[in-house]
Design a protein around this motif. Structure first.
Motif, PDB file in Angstrom:
ATOM      1  N   SER A  57       0.873  -0.995   0.035  1.00 34.55           N
ATOM      2  CA  SER A  57       0.135   0.012   0.026  1.00 34.55           C
ATOM      3  C   SER A  57       1.017   1.104   0.130  1.00 34.55           C
ATOM      4  O   SER A  57       1.983   1.195   0.487  1.00 34.55           O
ATOM      5  CB  SER A  57      -1.038  -0.079   1.236  1.00 34.55           C
ATOM      6  N   ARG A  58       0.126   2.337  -0.606  1.00 32.86           N
ATOM      7  CA  ARG A  58       0.979   3.639  -0.713  1.00 32.86           C
ATOM      8  C   ARG A  58       0.017   4.693  -0.473  1.00 32.86           C
ATOM      9  O   ARG A  58      -1.169   4.474  -0.957  1.00 32.86           O
ATOM     10  CB  ARG A  58       1.950   3.562  -1.803  1.00 32.86           C
ATOM     11  N   LYS A  59       0.478   5.687   0.114  1.00 34.86           N
ATOM     12  CA  LYS A  59      -0.246   6.809   0.294  1.00 34.86           C
ATOM     13  C   LYS A  59       0.034   7.992  -0.592  1.00 34.86           C
ATOM     14  O   LYS A  59       1.134   8.187  -0.996  1.00 34.86           O
ATOM     15  CB  LYS A  59      -0.177   7.321   1.881  1.00 34.86           C
ATOM     16  N   VAL A  70      -3.759   0.448  -3.235  1.00 33.68           N
ATOM     17  CA  VAL A  70      -3.059  -0.933  -2.691  1.00 33.68           C
ATOM     18  C   VAL A  70      -3.058  -1.832  -4.003  1.00 33.68           C
ATOM     19  O   VAL A  70      -3.852  -1.698  -5.002  1.00 33.68           O
ATOM     20  CB  VAL A  70      -4.371  -1.464  -1.943  1.00 33.68           C
ATOM     21  N   GLY A  71      -2.036  -2.696  -3.950  1.00 33.49           N
ATOM     22  CA  GLY A  71      -1.856  -3.399  -5.248  1.00 33.49           C
ATOM     23  C   GLY A  71      -1.250  -4.789  -4.508  1.00 33.49           C
ATOM     24  O   GLY A  71      -0.804  -4.897  -3.476  1.00 33.49           O
ATOM     25  N   LEU A  72      -1.350  -5.749  -5.573  1.00 32.24           N
ATOM     26  CA  LEU A  72      -1.166  -7.128  -5.180  1.00 32.24           C
ATOM     27  C   LEU A  72       0.551  -7.416  -5.586  1.00 32.24           C
ATOM     28  O   LEU A  72       0.960  -6.939  -6.442  1.00 32.24           O
ATOM     29  CB  LEU A  72      -1.790  -8.225  -5.971  1.00 32.24           C
ATOM     30  N   THR A  73       1.142  -7.950  -4.690  1.00 32.40           N
ATOM     31  CA  THR A  73       2.612  -8.396  -4.979  1.00 32.40           C
ATOM     32  C   THR A  73       2.889  -9.646  -5.532  1.00 32.40           C
ATOM     33  O   THR A  73       1.796 -10.179  -5.743  1.00 32.40           O
ATOM     34  CB  THR A  73       3.565  -8.461  -3.416  1.00 32.40           C
ATOM     35  N   LYS A  74       4.021  -9.881  -5.890  1.00 30.81           N
ATOM     36  CA  LYS A  74       4.304 -11.272  -6.702  1.00 30.81           C
ATOM     37  C   LYS A  74       4.030 -12.317  -5.824  1.00 30.81           C
ATOM     38  O   LYS A  74       3.550 -13.273  -6.317  1.00 30.81           O
ATOM     39  CB  LYS A  74       5.702 -11.135  -7.370  1.00 30.81           C
TER      40      LYS A  74
END
Length: 95
Positions: A57-59, A70-74
């Motif tokens: 996640s990043r703001k 929010v994003g899915l990681t490998k």
């Protein structure tokens, strides 16, 4: 026999991960609306998945307001694929 991933198996987390698998990132408010949960419920699930390394996640700021992406990681993609494989095997055993 492979087992279901208890961290992913919770319905909101499974829906969250499957939703994220279709995009590079999603805004927190979009996910909240899609999953029909409160801010606190979504935050709790995201935190657990971040801790496991399944999502990041990043703001940031968009249109003058603070937001979280929010994003899915490998690692998250791999864990979701494994979980889905186990679910499919369970379903195939019933049919």
């Amino acid at each position: 026999m492979a087992i279901l991933n208890p961290l992913i198996h919770a319905p909101v987390r499974l829906q969250l991960l499957t939703s994220l698998s279709a995009v590079s990132e999603a805004e927190f408010v979009t996910l909240r609306s899609l999953l029909e949960v409160s801010d606190s419920v979504l935050s709790k699930h995201i935190s657990a998945l971040v801790e496991a390394g399944y999502v990041h996640s990043r703001k940031g700021v968009q249109a003058g307001r603070r937001t979280t992406w929010v994003g899915l990681t490998k690692h998250g993609h791999a864990a979701l694929r494994d979980h889905v494989r186990v679910l499919r095997a369970l379903i195939d055993a019933v049919e």
